[in-house]
Write a protein that holds these residues in place. Structure first.
Motif, PDB file in Angstrom:
ATOM      1  N   GLU A 100       0.832  -1.211   0.000  1.00  0.00           N
ATOM      2  CA  GLU A 100       0.000   0.000   0.000  1.00  0.00           C
ATOM      3  C   GLU A 100       0.866   1.259   0.000  1.00  0.00           C
ATOM      4  OE1 GLU A 100      -0.668  -0.137   4.852  1.00  0.00           O
ATOM      5  OE2 GLU A 100      -2.313  -0.681   3.502  1.00  0.00           O
ATOM      6  N   MET A 114      -5.628  -1.967  -6.920  1.00  0.00           N
ATOM      7  CA  MET A 114      -6.433  -2.732  -5.961  1.00  0.00           C
ATOM      8  C   MET A 114      -7.248  -3.747  -6.747  1.00  0.00           C
ATOM      9  SD  MET A 114      -8.798   0.564  -5.255  1.00  0.00           S
ATOM     10  CE  MET A 114      -7.305   1.539  -5.502  1.00  0.00           C
ATOM     11  N   VAL A 125     -10.321   6.388  -2.020  1.00  0.00           N
ATOM     12  CA  VAL A 125      -8.930   6.080  -1.665  1.00  0.00           C
ATOM     13  C   VAL A 125      -8.350   7.263  -0.910  1.00  0.00           C
ATOM     14  CG1 VAL A 125      -6.637   5.518  -2.523  1.00  0.00           C
ATOM     15  CG2 VAL A 125      -8.655   4.635  -3.716  1.00  0.00           C
ATOM     16  N   GLN A 170      -5.201   4.037   1.474  1.00  0.00           N
ATOM     17  CA  GLN A 170      -6.201   3.213   2.153  1.00  0.00           C
ATOM     18  C   GLN A 170      -7.477   3.204   1.321  1.00  0.00           C
ATOM     19  OE1 GLN A 170      -6.493   5.382   5.815  1.00  0.00           O
ATOM     20  NE2 GLN A 170      -4.691   4.405   6.739  1.00  0.00           N
ATOM     21  N   VAL A 171      -8.053   2.032   1.149  1.00  0.00           N
ATOM     22  CA  VAL A 171      -9.225   1.877   0.285  1.00  0.00           C
ATOM     23  C   VAL A 171     -10.477   1.669   1.128  1.00  0.00           C
ATOM     24  CG1 VAL A 171     -10.258   0.542  -1.580  1.00  0.00           C
ATOM     25  CG2 VAL A 171      -7.773   0.881  -1.514  1.00  0.00           C
ATOM     26  N   ASN A 183     -11.021  -6.154  -0.596  1.00  0.00           N
ATOM     27  CA  ASN A 183     -10.109  -5.891  -1.708  1.00  0.00           C
ATOM     28  C   ASN A 183      -8.673  -6.128  -1.257  1.00  0.00           C
ATOM     29  OD1 ASN A 183      -8.833  -2.982  -1.009  1.00  0.00           O
ATOM     30  ND2 ASN A 183     -10.997  -3.026  -0.418  1.00  0.00           N
ATOM     31  N   THR A 185      -4.688  -4.748  -1.938  1.00  0.00           N
ATOM     32  CA  THR A 185      -3.979  -3.588  -2.479  1.00  0.00           C
ATOM     33  C   THR A 185      -2.595  -3.973  -2.992  1.00  0.00           C
ATOM     34  OG1 THR A 185      -3.155  -3.016  -0.277  1.00  0.00           O
ATOM     35  CG2 THR A 185      -5.223  -1.997  -0.979  1.00  0.00           C
ATOM     36  N   ASN A 187       1.198  -2.224  -4.825  1.00  0.00           N
ATOM     37  CA  ASN A 187       1.981  -1.055  -5.210  1.00  0.00           C
ATOM     38  C   ASN A 187       3.078  -1.458  -6.186  1.00  0.00           C
ATOM     39  OD1 ASN A 187       3.119  -1.196  -1.860  1.00  0.00           O
ATOM     40  ND2 ASN A 187       4.266  -2.052  -3.561  1.00  0.00           N
TER      41      ASN A 187
END
Length: 222
Positions: A100, A114, A125, A170-171, A183, A185, A187
């Motif tokens: 993340e 995501m 987000v 953060q979702v 979900n 995440t 990166n």
């Protein structure tokens, strides 16, 4: 004396205190005992052919298992070598891995992604700085199931350019009934090096900010 001591057979089969390292010595002892047994057997009650065949089969089975183990060890070594070569080919490339993190350099942030196992009607987000403060909220609206890639424009809530550094995202995803939509995440990060000696294969070094990852963790290579 019609049968060989079962403790010897147990050791030969690798189920007792014997090990593969001294299995050759145990096989030699086995054959010595078998020959001694044949020499000293009761002439009126000789060993049956089936019994001798069974005992010889046991020692042959041990030899076959050892050869199979050696073959599998060689195959495993080739697989590990193949994984290492595959990993080294990724050095210098960007990969999408679980995480993340968002890095900002010269005002340009790295993209992130995501994945949803079902559609979401509302996805927001939050971009969080190193102090844990939300500096920008992105409203993505509704999204379909599957992988969704996001590119932050690098601006803060007040419209200014985000300072260079490391951020997190953060979702918050919900469906039409307001229920949370799970979900995962991801990166992007650059592969700097590869390390070996791990029980489950080589690790990709993504720099000091990111934790090393396995080849199996990579979802995309850029």
């Amino acid at each position: 004396m019609n049968t060989i001591d079962q403790s010897v057979l147990t050791n030969v089969n690798g189920q007792g205190p014997g090990s593969q390292a001294n299995s050759a010595e145990m096989r030699e002892n086995f054959m010595t005992l078998l020959v001694a047994q044949l020499k000293n057997q009761d002439p009126l009650n000789p060993m049956e052919n089936a019994e001798m065949t069974s005992q010889l089969a046991q020692i042959n089975t041990v030899s076959g298992i050892e050869q199979l183990n050696e073959t599998m060890t060689g195959i495993n070594g080739q697989i590990e070598q193949g994984k290492f070569m595959q990993a080294t080919s990724l050095i210098g490339k960007a990969v999408l891995v679980p995480g993340e993190r968002v890095l900002v350099g010269e005002g340009a942030p790295t993209p992130f992604a995501m994945e949803f196992n079902r559609p979401a009607d509302s996805v927001k987000v939050n971009i969080v700085d190193g102090a844990g403060q939300i500096v920008r909220t992105l409203d993505l609206g509704g999204v379909n199931a599957g992988m969704q890639t996001v590119e932050w424009d690098g601006k803060l809530a007040d419209g200014s350019v985000a300072p260079d550094g490391a951020y997190r995202f953060q979702v918050e995803a919900t469906d039409a009934d307001g229920r949370n939509v799970p979900n995962e995440t991801f990166n992007y990060a650059q592969v700097f090096a590869v390390s070996t000696g791990h029980p489950d294969g080589p690790r990709l070094d993504l720099g000091g900010i990111f934790e090393p990852v396995r080849l199996e963790d990579i979802r995309q290579v850029v």
